[in-house]
Motif scaffolding. Structure first.
Motif, short mmCIF file in Angstrom:
data_model
loop_
_atom_site.label_atom_id
_atom_site.label_comp_id
_atom_site.label_asym_id
_atom_site.label_seq_id
_atom_site.Cartn_x
_atom_site.Cartn_y
_atom_site.Cartn_z
N SER A 223 4.15 53.39 56.22
CA SER A 223 4.77 53.04 56.73
C SER A 223 5.99 51.91 56.64
O SER A 223 5.25 51.52 56.91
CB SER A 223 5.71 54.54 57.70
OG SER A 223 4.97 53.53 59.13
N THR A 225 9.81 49.48 55.51
CA THR A 225 10.07 49.12 54.32
C THR A 225 9.43 46.99 54.22
O THR A 225 9.77 46.55 54.72
CB THR A 225 11.86 49.14 53.72
OG1 THR A 225 12.20 50.25 54.19
CG2 THR A 225 12.68 48.16 52.54
N ASP A 237 11.90 51.13 51.29
CA ASP A 237 12.67 52.75 50.70
C ASP A 237 13.56 51.78 49.66
O ASP A 237 14.81 50.46 50.17
CB ASP A 237 13.80 52.75 51.91
CG ASP A 237 14.32 53.69 51.91
OD1 ASP A 237 15.50 54.12 50.70
OD2 ASP A 237 15.14 53.75 53.43
N ARG A 238 13.91 51.89 48.32
CA ARG A 238 14.91 51.26 47.32
C ARG A 238 16.79 51.81 47.80
O ARG A 238 17.29 50.94 47.67
CB ARG A 238 14.33 51.36 46.39
CG ARG A 238 13.39 51.10 45.69
CD ARG A 238 13.13 48.72 45.85
NE ARG A 238 11.66 48.59 45.63
CZ ARG A 238 11.64 47.55 45.33
NH1 ARG A 238 12.83 46.96 45.80
NH2 ARG A 238 10.41 46.79 45.17
N ARG A 239 17.03 52.77 48.54
CA ARG A 239 18.32 52.98 48.36
C ARG A 239 18.74 52.23 49.98
O ARG A 239 20.15 51.73 49.47
CB ARG A 239 18.39 54.41 49.98
CG ARG A 239 17.47 55.51 49.09
CD ARG A 239 16.99 56.88 49.96
NE ARG A 239 16.58 56.44 51.19
CZ ARG A 239 16.40 57.20 51.73
NH1 ARG A 239 17.31 58.57 52.36
NH2 ARG A 239 15.77 57.05 53.52
N THR A 274 12.28 52.42 60.56
CA THR A 274 13.81 52.89 60.90
C THR A 274 13.45 53.03 62.27
O THR A 274 12.31 54.21 62.35
CB THR A 274 14.37 53.90 60.16
OG1 THR A 274 13.20 54.40 59.48
CG2 THR A 274 14.57 52.63 58.71
#
Length: 469
Positions: A223, A225, A237-239, A274
């Motif tokens: 998990s 980024t 997480d590319r967002r 996160t």
């Protein structure tokens, strides 16, 4: 070479006449202005020395462009040497790290400080191919009289910055320099092409390094980024986009989408976790005696405008929430407009995304506030806590009706409590606040209770005498 009109314009400028016609190119004129604003003397004879011989080795070894030196020598040095030019490579500040090329030109360049360890920014020596390219962040050429410094009019140069594809910042500058008549116009294109070639090598090395980091730290099922030390996202997480701003200190950060995250250091990278599943955000408000109030959201400092601090004060004091209409009345009185409040709340929620809910507006987090701590301590009769946490009036710059009322009430309760039940130490602490500093009754109590040998007795006596007491 520039025509004679540029030289005449330069001469007029040096005489203090800035109204002449036929001046230099726009880029050069802007560079002259920057240089003059920086205090450059056009009669300056040489660049300043920054690195001594025993220091420049460390600067070279630690600079990313040291790996590019063989390629740059192959690309530029042979051409520079054959054309009676020299090749110069600087860091991002314009400090010369390497200078190679034609032997006689190097000897002549020594006289103006165009040598290893010297500083060639515009702020150091005025308009020149290195400093001007760095200031403009794009290739630049400077011919003869286009230099602001008179000592450089025998020279011409073309420079191009090299940009780090990882950080996006400028790493340094490549420069080709020769005497004013020797530099070919194609030198600008040549040095620009060399800079782009250098950047392509850096990009290739960066991608290879990214692959090694992904192989080491981002195995399937892991998990988080993965980001580089510059905040560039390479897996996960590319967002979040291409890059995230890393905190200056601590391991907590707010992501661009408002989520709170923890930064895990990996040595040569970071992993961002996160906190979507974390319990409740924690909001800490520092509002007493604060001309510039601020908050901490999960340990991350958030500066607050006065209006936002006022809103948070009222929401903290009304945990069940307030409508836009009620908030508007408390802040503005009868002249308030709920539309204004809704706009302010919208801006405030962009800073404290998960901490504020609507309908009614309320804080959806664990709240601690210095003024609430003082209120609770007063109710419990804990005057030591009151004295320790009361740093001054609540939002002293606020003119909002509800804040003024709360400020005056709290001040009166603190003063009365400390005068009637507080210890001498508590009173002395209160006397250090803006409200207590010149309070005659407080100072008289201190003078009467403290022995004359106590420095606090002397300080209180001085304040009383200045007050006319």
């Amino acid at each position: 070479m520039p025509d004679l009109s540029v030289r005449r314009f330069h001469e007029a400028l040096m005489r203090g006449d800035r109204t002449g016609e036929g001046g230099p190119r726009k880029a050069i004129l802007e560079s002259w202005r920057r240089s003059l604003d920086a205090g450059i003397d056009p009669d300056r004879h040489a660049a300043p020395l920054i690195y001594d011989t025993d220091e420049i080795g460390d600067a070279r070894a630690s600079h990313p462009m040291s790996r590019l030196l063989p390629m740059l020598r192959h690309t530029l040095l042979q051409i520079a040497d054959e054309a009676a030019h020299i090749m110069v490579i600087t860091d991002a500040d314009g400090m010369v790290l390497w200078r190679e090329g034609h032997h006689q030109v190097r000897r002549k360049a020594d006289t103006i400080g165009l040598a290893d360890g010297f500083h060639w920014s515009e702020q150091a020596v005025g308009t020149n191919g290195i400093g001007t390219a760095l200031a403009m962040k794009k290739p630049a050429h400077v011919y003869a009289a286009e230099h602001l410094a008179l000592a450089l009019h025998d020279w011409s140069c073309a420079g191009a910055p090299v940009v780090d594809p990882d950080s996006g910042g400028v790493l340094g500058c490549l420069d080709i320099t020769g005497t004013s008549r020797a530099l070919h116009p194609a030198s600008v294109a040549l040095v620009a092409a060399a800079a782009r070639l250098a950047e392509s090598h850096l990009m290739l090395w960066m991608r290879e390094h990214d692959e090694r980091l992904r192989a080491r730290y981002h195995r399937p099922g892991r998990s988080g980024t993965l980001v580089t030390l510059t905040g560039r996202i390479i897996a996960g997480d590319r967002r979040l986009g291409a890059r995230v701003p890393l905190p200056d200190h601590g391991d907590r950060m707010v992501l661009p989408d408002g989520r709170v995250a923890v930064l895990e250091p990996l040595g040569d990278a970071y992993r961002i976790h996160t906190l979507d599943s974390s319990p409740v955000p924690r909001l800490t408000l520092n509002l007493l005696g604060a001309d510039h109030p601020f908050a901490y959201l999960d340990g991350i400092r958030v500066p607050l405008s006065l209006r936002h601090a006022e809103i948070l004060t009222l929401l903290a004091a009304h945990p069940r929430g307030l409508t836009a209409e009620r908030l508007s009345y408390l802040l503005y009185g009868d002249d308030g407009n709920p539309v204004t409040i809704r706009a302010e709340i919208h801006r405030l929620r962009s800073q404290l995304t998960r901490a504020i809910a609507a309908k009614p507006y309320r804080l959806t987090c664990e709240v601690s506030a210095d003024f609430l701590t003082v209120r609770q301590a007063l109710a419990a009769g804990d005057l030591a806590t009151v004295a320790r946490h009361y740093q001054g009036p609540l939002l002293p710059r606020s003119e909002a009706p509800a804040i003024r009322q709360a400020r005056n009430e709290l001040e009166a309760r603190v003063r009365t409590g400390l005068l009637t039940r507080g210890t001498i130490d508590d009173l002395w602490t209160y006397a250090q606040t803006t409200a207590g500093h010149d309070d005659v009754e407080v100072l008289e109590r201190l003078v009467s209770a403290l022995p004359e040998g106590d420095e606090r007795h002397a300080a209180a006596s001085v304040r009383l005498s200045l007050d006319g007491g």
